[in-house]
Motif scaffolding. Structure first.
Motif, PDB file in Angstrom:
ATOM      1  N   LEU A  83       0.837  -1.198   0.000  1.00  0.00           N
ATOM      2  CA  LEU A  83       0.000   0.000   0.000  1.00  0.00           C
ATOM      3  C   LEU A  83       0.872   1.249   0.000  1.00  0.00           C
ATOM      4  O   LEU A  83       1.891   1.320   0.685  1.00  0.00           O
ATOM      5  N   THR A  87      -0.728   3.924  -4.873  1.00  0.00           N
ATOM      6  CA  THR A  87      -1.667   2.830  -5.171  1.00  0.00           C
ATOM      7  C   THR A  87      -3.094   3.173  -4.742  1.00  0.00           C
ATOM      8  O   THR A  87      -3.958   2.303  -4.693  1.00  0.00           O
ATOM      9  N   TYR A  89      -3.924   4.119  -1.756  1.00  0.00           N
ATOM     10  CA  TYR A  89      -4.055   3.586  -0.390  1.00  0.00           C
ATOM     11  C   TYR A  89      -4.700   2.196  -0.388  1.00  0.00           C
ATOM     12  O   TYR A  89      -5.373   1.812   0.563  1.00  0.00           O
ATOM     13  N   ARG A  90      -4.444   1.453  -1.446  1.00  0.00           N
ATOM     14  CA  ARG A  90      -4.951   0.094  -1.588  1.00  0.00           C
ATOM     15  C   ARG A  90      -3.773  -0.868  -1.563  1.00  0.00           C
ATOM     16  O   ARG A  90      -2.752  -0.614  -2.193  1.00  0.00           O
ATOM     17  N   GLY A  91      -3.935  -1.981  -0.839  1.00  0.00           N
ATOM     18  CA  GLY A  91      -2.879  -2.974  -0.816  1.00  0.00           C
ATOM     19  C   GLY A  91      -2.470  -3.363   0.589  1.00  0.00           C
ATOM     20  O   GLY A  91      -3.184  -3.113   1.563  1.00  0.00           O
ATOM     21  N   TYR A  92      -1.276  -3.971   0.668  1.00  0.00           N
ATOM     22  CA  TYR A  92      -0.785  -4.574   1.921  1.00  0.00           C
ATOM     23  C   TYR A  92      -0.017  -3.566   2.763  1.00  0.00           C
ATOM     24  O   TYR A  92       0.804  -2.806   2.265  1.00  0.00           O
ATOM     25  N   GLN A  93      -0.283  -3.597   4.064  1.00  0.00           N
ATOM     26  CA  GLN A  93       0.479  -2.806   5.025  1.00  0.00           C
ATOM     27  C   GLN A  93       1.039  -3.740   6.093  1.00  0.00           C
ATOM     28  O   GLN A  93       0.335  -4.627   6.585  1.00  0.00           O
ATOM     29  N   ASP A 111      -5.942  -3.471   2.419  1.00  0.00           N
ATOM     30  CA  ASP A 111      -7.057  -2.533   2.318  1.00  0.00           C
ATOM     31  C   ASP A 111      -7.557  -2.456   0.879  1.00  0.00           C
ATOM     32  O   ASP A 111      -6.750  -2.341  -0.061  1.00  0.00           O
ATOM     33  N   CYS A 112      -8.877  -2.510   0.731  1.00  0.00           N
ATOM     34  CA  CYS A 112      -9.517  -2.437  -0.581  1.00  0.00           C
ATOM     35  C   CYS A 112     -10.690  -1.461  -0.511  1.00  0.00           C
ATOM     36  O   CYS A 112     -11.294  -1.280   0.552  1.00  0.00           O
ATOM     37  N   ASN A 132      -7.806  -1.978  -6.975  1.00  0.00           N
ATOM     38  CA  ASN A 132      -7.411  -2.800  -5.837  1.00  0.00           C
ATOM     39  C   ASN A 132      -6.239  -3.698  -6.211  1.00  0.00           C
ATOM     40  O   ASN A 132      -6.114  -4.149  -7.347  1.00  0.00           O
TER      41      ASN A 132
END
Length: 330
Positions: A83, A87, A89-93, A111-112, A132
């Motif tokens: 993320l 992106t 604010y979409r993706g892996y954190q 987060d999607c 996403n």
């Protein structure tokens, strides 16, 4: 307004789902009973469990199983969908990147958001205008989650029809310009278990997610069946556990519904504390207003609360973007 509740009520919503599109649904005895229970739960706790929701238990469990398989992959694999602002604010954190009130949360997540066309809502939606990021491993991840999201959207719309009746409105109060084209947020979350030192639990990662309220209308929480970690704060400040009940969703109302109800319903503070040595999985679906909806207290709710408007209006999408842009340390 929340009360000194000591437990979270369980509501069988199957009578509501059986009549959700009936023009005379409000006159049905079974629907009326569900509506009464929803009203009490939203006034007293802002949280409730639902059973009889119609989403197969096998799918609910598979969503958690696939989530666990992803989080158990090496960090190098997970970071492929990292993320960032670029992106949308979409993706892996990774653990500690999400912050609540300035304090890092001890969880990792994907987060999607519902995807939007470029420029669809003007300049204020631009920070979220990306696609996403779904992992390619496990291979069925994207297909499974999208099927699940569609079912959660459908279920949430039907529960909101019951809540509309509970507020003394029409069943379609939250359709049209308010939530006829609902936005959604989807968080796939993993909470590490506490570490063990000298045979004793050491809660170094005590707060999996700090105390907060949700932003939108209604949240559906799909949590592991064997770990109690979700806690809800009552009026006296006590933290009341929401233990897993297999086959149910934990539901709670968000800030936008609090505004629409003019404070009749409370968006209650809640947090996650995983004191178990086990890794905990939770998948949260957030049903939101239309992205560009101007949210104001409903006239019927103003009348029910003394005739005074207690909250200023808010454009949902602007509220969401302002929160998202301050949620991460990257």
């Amino acid at each position: 307004m929340a009360t000194d509740f000591k437990s979270i009520p369980l509501i069988d919503i199957s009578p509501l789902l059986a009549k959700w599109d009936d023009l005379n649904m409000a006159e049905d005895e079974g629907v009326a009973e569900v509506v009464s229970k929803l009203d009490r739960a939203c006034r007293e706790a802002g949280f409730f469990y639902v059973k009889g929701h119609g989403i197969p238990d096998s799918l609910i469990k598979e969503v958690r199983n696939v989530t666990r398989r992803f989080f158990h992959l090496p960090y190098e694999e997970k970071i492929k969908i990292k993320l960032s602002a670029a992106t949308g604010y979409r993706g892996y954190q990774r653990i500690g990147e999400n912050i609540t009130k300035g304090i890092p949360d001890m969880h990792e997540a994907i987060d999607c958001y519902r995807e939007m066309k470029q420029g669809m809502y003007g300049a204020f939606s631009k920070p979220l205008e990306e696609s996403n990021q779904w992992p390619i491993n496990p291979p069925n991840f994207k297909q499974l989650m999208e099927e699940y999201i569609n079912l959660c959207t459908d279920l949430s719309r039907k529960i909101m029809r019951g809540i509309a009746l509970a507020l003394s409105g029409s069943a379609d109060e939250f359709e049209g310009e308010r939530a006829g084209d609902p936005f959604w947020v989807f968080r796939i979350i993993g909470y590490p278990g506490v570490s063990r030192a000298n045979g004793e639990d050491t809660p170094t990662n005590d707060i999996g997610c700090g105390a907060h309220t949700d932003y939108g209308l209604l949240t559906l929480v799909n949590q592991d069946d064997d770990i109690t970690a979700l806690q809800v704060r009552n009026l006296s400040g006590e933290w009341i556990s929401a233990p897993p009940i297999p086959g149910t969703f934990v539901c709670n109302i968000g800030d936008m519904l609090k505004i629409l109800s003019n404070g009749l319903y409370e968006s209650t503070l809640h947090r996650v504390t995983n004191n178990s040595p086990k890794y905990r999985v939770c998948v949260a679906y957030f049903y939101e207003p239309n992205f560009d909806a101007a949210i104001e207290p409903l006239d019927i709710c103003i009348q029910r609360t003394g005739g005074t408007k207690k909250f200023e209006g808010a454009v949902y999408g602007k509220h969401l973007v302002s929160k998202v842009q301050t949620n991460f340390v990257m």
